[in-house]
Design a protein around this motif. Sequence first.
Motif, short mmCIF file in Angstrom:
data_model
loop_
_atom_site.label_atom_id
_atom_site.label_comp_id
_atom_site.label_asym_id
_atom_site.label_seq_id
_atom_site.Cartn_x
_atom_site.Cartn_y
_atom_site.Cartn_z
N VAL A 41 39.27 45.28 34.90
CA VAL A 41 38.48 44.11 34.14
C VAL A 41 38.05 43.39 35.10
O VAL A 41 38.97 42.97 35.95
N ASP A 42 36.99 42.86 35.27
CA ASP A 42 36.29 41.74 36.25
C ASP A 42 36.32 40.59 35.23
O ASP A 42 35.61 40.57 34.39
N LYS A 43 37.11 39.49 35.54
CA LYS A 43 37.19 38.31 34.31
C LYS A 43 37.60 37.29 35.27
O LYS A 43 38.08 37.13 36.45
N ASP A 44 36.67 36.30 34.92
CA ASP A 44 36.88 35.01 35.49
C ASP A 44 36.49 33.98 34.60
O ASP A 44 35.32 33.78 34.11
N ASN A 45 37.40 32.94 34.11
CA ASN A 45 37.38 31.84 32.87
C ASN A 45 37.13 30.64 33.77
O ASN A 45 37.15 29.65 32.97
N LYS A 89 39.06 29.22 35.88
CA LYS A 89 40.48 28.69 36.36
C LYS A 89 41.26 29.98 37.01
O LYS A 89 41.98 29.56 37.69
N GLU A 90 40.92 31.05 36.24
CA GLU A 90 42.00 32.38 36.74
C GLU A 90 41.20 33.52 36.35
O GLU A 90 40.14 33.50 35.54
N GLY A 91 41.50 34.64 36.87
CA GLY A 91 40.92 35.97 36.48
C GLY A 91 41.47 37.09 37.37
O GLY A 91 42.49 36.72 38.06
N TYR A 92 40.66 37.90 37.39
CA TYR A 92 41.06 39.34 37.92
C TYR A 92 39.88 40.10 38.50
O TYR A 92 38.79 40.08 37.77
N HIS A 93 39.97 40.60 39.70
CA HIS A 93 38.84 41.61 40.19
C HIS A 93 39.52 43.01 40.22
O HIS A 93 40.62 43.09 40.76
N PRO A 94 38.89 44.03 39.70
CA PRO A 94 39.26 45.34 39.70
C PRO A 94 39.47 45.96 41.25
O PRO A 94 38.59 45.26 41.83
N ALA A 95 40.14 47.06 41.47
CA ALA A 95 40.14 47.65 42.64
C ALA A 95 38.67 48.10 43.12
O ALA A 95 37.94 48.52 42.39
N PRO A 96 38.39 47.97 44.47
CA PRO A 96 36.95 48.24 44.85
C PRO A 96 36.59 49.87 44.63
O PRO A 96 35.30 50.04 44.14
N VAL A 97 37.47 50.66 44.36
CA VAL A 97 37.04 51.97 44.26
C VAL A 97 36.78 51.88 42.58
O VAL A 97 35.95 52.70 42.17
N ILE A 98 37.36 51.13 41.62
CA ILE A 98 36.99 51.19 40.30
C ILE A 98 35.61 50.37 40.21
O ILE A 98 34.46 50.71 39.35
N THR A 99 35.28 49.42 41.07
CA THR A 99 34.08 48.83 40.86
C THR A 99 32.86 49.66 41.30
O THR A 99 31.71 49.66 40.88
N GLN A 100 33.10 50.52 42.37
CA GLN A 100 32.22 51.41 42.82
C GLN A 100 31.96 52.34 41.58
O GLN A 100 30.82 52.71 41.29
N LEU A 101 32.83 52.92 41.07
CA LEU A 101 32.75 53.85 40.07
C LEU A 101 31.91 53.54 38.86
O LEU A 101 31.22 54.08 38.08
N LYS A 102 32.28 52.34 38.34
CA LYS A 102 31.26 51.46 37.50
C LYS A 102 29.86 51.36 37.79
O LYS A 102 29.19 51.65 36.88
N SER A 103 29.51 50.98 39.15
CA SER A 103 28.39 50.99 39.27
C SER A 103 27.60 52.50 39.67
O SER A 103 26.46 52.31 39.58
N PHE A 104 28.33 53.44 39.74
CA PHE A 104 27.83 54.79 39.49
C PHE A 104 27.52 55.08 38.27
O PHE A 104 26.89 56.03 38.21
N GLY A 105 28.05 54.56 37.03
CA GLY A 105 27.88 54.75 35.80
C GLY A 105 28.86 55.83 35.46
O GLY A 105 28.20 56.80 34.52
N ALA A 106 29.67 56.14 35.86
CA ALA A 106 30.64 57.55 35.53
C ALA A 106 31.15 57.15 34.10
O ALA A 106 31.42 56.26 33.65
N THR A 145 34.27 46.95 29.70
CA THR A 145 35.76 46.86 30.08
C THR A 145 36.44 45.83 29.36
O THR A 145 37.78 45.74 29.31
N SER A 146 35.66 44.74 28.92
CA SER A 146 36.26 43.59 28.21
C SER A 146 37.25 44.17 27.10
O SER A 146 38.20 43.57 26.52
N LEU A 147 36.80 45.42 26.47
CA LEU A 147 37.72 45.95 25.28
C LEU A 147 39.14 46.54 25.78
O LEU A 147 39.83 46.24 24.85
N VAL A 148 39.07 46.80 26.80
CA VAL A 148 40.44 47.05 27.48
C VAL A 148 41.25 45.93 27.30
O VAL A 148 42.49 45.83 26.89
N ASP A 149 40.74 44.63 27.90
CA ASP A 149 41.32 43.39 27.65
C ASP A 149 42.04 43.24 26.21
O ASP A 149 42.93 42.73 26.04
#
Length: 496
Positions: free
Chosen positions: A313-317, A319-336, A371-375
Amino acid sequence: MNLLKDAWIPVQQAGLMEKITLQQLLCNEKQGELCLPRDDMEFACLQLLVAITQVLFPPADKAQLVQRLKQPLTRSEYDDGCEGKLDWFDLDHPETPFMQFRGVNAKELTPMDKLMAGVADGTNKTFVNPQGLIEGLCAGCVSIVLYNTAYNCPSMGGGFKSGMRGSTPITVLIRGDNLSQTVWHNVLTAASLKREMPCYEPSDITLPNYIEGLRKDSKLSASTIGLAKGLFWQPARFELAPIEGEGVCSCCGQNLPLYTGFKKEKFSYTIEGVWPHPLSARTFTIKAGQKEEKFPSFTTSQPSWVHLAKLVVDKDNGKEGYHPAPVITQLKSFGAKRLNLMVGGYRNNQATVLERRHEMYSLASDWQENTSLVDELITLAQEYKKALRKALYLFGEGVKDSFAGAGVNLTDQYEAVFYQSTEQLIQDTLAEISYTQPSSALDSLSSSLKARVTQLFDQAIFPYRQEPKMLKALASSRRLLNKYLKDLEPHGGNHE
């Protein structure tokens, strides 16, 4: 032994184990599933294969990556990618051996078991390692171990540095239909590299630090560390002792020349900032306007799914948050459509490995848009766990000047049972839920978690039900549990 020319990749096909070359794998001349006696070694071997492929054969864009998933490299393409880099991957090079430094100053040799996580120092080593696992290692297995020690393991203690991602980071890998597809699924295109690493240039010619050298007490900025240097960073000064003879490799079981010891030397330096490793998520906090990033790791006995939101999940409130691994970001952008994810890492206490993890998760179609549903799903499960803990805590402690508790701590014990008994439920929900219309699946999950928490609470308090002095504690803790469970009940149609 050279990783680009010789057979070192242990695979199994039709029940037979053999070692194949990188060329045979990427040119689709031979395939198979990785075959080593420990899951973390297989995971490290896969990471090493991905790192070599990323540096030698980076695809320009999505179209070229898709082509490489469908069509193997030709021999000429393989040779072109290896040109000028053979010396990087020579385990016994006279000046720049793979993941080592020549001239290490050590009075005595260190046994090979110190290179494999959990064999010499792990508290649970008796249960997870065959006897004599690492008395001597062949060239292929010791290459994997060197890479694993550099990237996944805690340091060897005071004076020794952790890897590029710190101590025991969580690694994520995307699983394909076969070994070569899995490797390519975890390789970033030039466009993805530029997005994730703004300093990256396709003409990047930085050298690994074991090739280029590293001055003692030097300071480096993470932003100046190129792709090859980052993916083949050796944080410690190690040097394998010369081979003394042939024998049975205590890891892969083949009769080969063996390494039985190595030299190590303390060495200090500083890296300022965080290098964005392609296979790692990053968490962050913002303090005084400054963003502080780190790589997530397994710090408790909680199962891997608890960390899953941080990994995809890519999350930024703000104050804090998290970025997924670049390979996950790439796969998301490809629409897998579907994500088959491997998650691995260690849990440690300083230099000691307490536990190792290697698990697989599957996310159903349309995960990349939701991906927010995973959270949300993971948070829901954690709230049910908290309800159980709070009720059992009240039962054990009581309330001062009101009623006495049982005087026993049941919370940690039953938290562990909760995680064990809901693992498959969480995995099945992640794999089968409709990410576009999740209400019915979330309602079903909530109902199943409520039933499981109620069952565990009844199991925990059962031995005390016949004790009159426990009646108030029993009634009050059950009333508290019911209140929490009532608050967690779905309120209908809010997830569409």
